[in-house]
Design a protein around this motif. Sequence first.
Motif, short mmCIF file in Angstrom:
data_model
loop_
_atom_site.label_atom_id
_atom_site.label_comp_id
_atom_site.label_asym_id
_atom_site.label_seq_id
_atom_site.Cartn_x
_atom_site.Cartn_y
_atom_site.Cartn_z
N THR A 122 4.01 12.90 -5.11
CA THR A 122 5.04 12.77 -3.77
C THR A 122 4.52 11.49 -3.27
O THR A 122 3.18 11.26 -3.16
CB THR A 122 5.28 13.83 -2.97
OG1 THR A 122 3.66 14.30 -2.52
CG2 THR A 122 5.83 15.14 -3.46
N VAL A 123 5.30 10.72 -2.41
CA VAL A 123 4.81 9.35 -1.95
C VAL A 123 4.69 10.03 -0.27
O VAL A 123 5.75 10.20 0.56
CB VAL A 123 5.69 8.34 -2.14
CG1 VAL A 123 5.49 7.20 -1.20
CG2 VAL A 123 6.00 8.13 -3.41
N GLU A 162 0.87 -1.10 0.08
CA GLU A 162 -0.04 -0.03 0.03
C GLU A 162 1.10 1.36 -0.10
O GLU A 162 1.90 1.23 0.74
CB GLU A 162 -0.90 0.18 1.12
CG GLU A 162 -1.75 1.27 1.55
CD GLU A 162 -2.56 1.29 2.78
OE1 GLU A 162 -2.20 2.22 3.60
OE2 GLU A 162 -3.24 0.60 2.96
N ALA A 163 0.35 2.22 -0.75
CA ALA A 163 1.04 3.46 -0.91
C ALA A 163 -0.02 4.50 -0.95
O ALA A 163 -0.89 4.46 -1.36
CB ALA A 163 2.38 3.55 -1.70
N THR A 164 0.43 5.63 -0.33
CA THR A 164 -0.23 7.02 -0.36
C THR A 164 0.28 8.01 -1.06
O THR A 164 1.47 8.42 -0.83
CB THR A 164 -0.59 7.44 1.13
OG1 THR A 164 -1.48 6.48 1.92
CG2 THR A 164 -1.80 8.60 1.03
N PHE A 165 -0.35 8.46 -2.04
CA PHE A 165 0.25 9.35 -3.23
C PHE A 165 -0.53 10.64 -2.97
O PHE A 165 -1.72 10.99 -2.82
CB PHE A 165 0.36 8.97 -4.53
CG PHE A 165 1.11 7.55 -4.74
CD1 PHE A 165 2.11 7.46 -4.94
CD2 PHE A 165 0.13 6.43 -4.70
CE1 PHE A 165 3.01 6.29 -5.12
CE2 PHE A 165 0.86 5.09 -4.92
CZ PHE A 165 2.28 5.29 -5.14
N VAL A 205 -4.99 13.43 -2.46
CA VAL A 205 -4.61 12.45 -1.73
C VAL A 205 -5.17 11.22 -2.24
O VAL A 205 -6.49 11.08 -2.04
CB VAL A 205 -4.42 12.72 -0.26
CG1 VAL A 205 -3.92 11.44 0.54
CG2 VAL A 205 -3.69 13.91 -0.06
N CYS A 206 -4.37 10.11 -2.61
CA CYS A 206 -4.82 8.84 -2.91
C CYS A 206 -4.05 7.66 -2.38
O CYS A 206 -2.80 7.58 -2.39
CB CYS A 206 -4.90 8.49 -4.78
SG CYS A 206 -5.57 9.76 -5.49
N ARG A 207 -4.98 6.64 -1.74
CA ARG A 207 -4.21 5.44 -1.30
C ARG A 207 -4.67 4.31 -1.97
O ARG A 207 -5.66 4.07 -2.58
CB ARG A 207 -5.08 5.27 0.20
CG ARG A 207 -4.28 3.92 0.86
CD ARG A 207 -4.72 4.17 2.32
NE ARG A 207 -6.15 4.17 2.59
CZ ARG A 207 -6.73 3.23 2.89
NH1 ARG A 207 -6.28 2.03 3.07
NH2 ARG A 207 -8.07 3.22 3.33
#
Length: 216
Positions: A130-131, A3-6, A105-107
Amino acid sequence: MYEATFRITGGVAYEEATRGTGATVELWCNDHCDLLYVSKSASDLVRRHIEDQVGITHVVEDGEETIIVTSECLKSRSPDHIESFLARHNCLLMPPIRYENGGKVCRVIAVDSKHLTRFYRDVQSEFTVTVESKREINNHAQTQPLVALGSSIPELSSQQHTALLTAHERGYYRIPRDATTAELADEMDIDRRTFEEHLRRAENKLIEALIEYLFK
């Protein structure tokens, strides 16, 4: 799973409405329409943007938030939707999409970390990205939710976040209490009723999320 939030900026929706205002917009896509939770500080700007882009079918004023149901899904009209990037790299979007501080902001989750990396590089070709966070999801047991408890905690408005943090730091939740709501309101330079409204809404969001998580 990974999982990453961008955080995505540069021509995204609601960029002007949220830049430097402290305002937030949470968007839940239903394919044929969107459900948006809009903080009061941005409601007029966002409403005008929505009316121009996709139209509005329902508006509900709920304390410090405005709930809006759109006539169409924003992604059908907006050039900044990321569904095509997600599909291209076998990634999944975890709702809601959050707009704040002039950005989106997207997860995102993926089975392979390489998919997230490729998604990130691809989106960078059109936007500034950006991460904000990344992690591996280790618990795949069927009796547990796919995402960890921390990521299921609801988003709080800036006022709700400050009220809750102030209450905790000043001993409001200790037994006996070290502070009253009137004292905490003075510290935030707002009236007592407004502070209590922020605090109750924050508590309600957290309790609803925890109850669902603990007893599902």
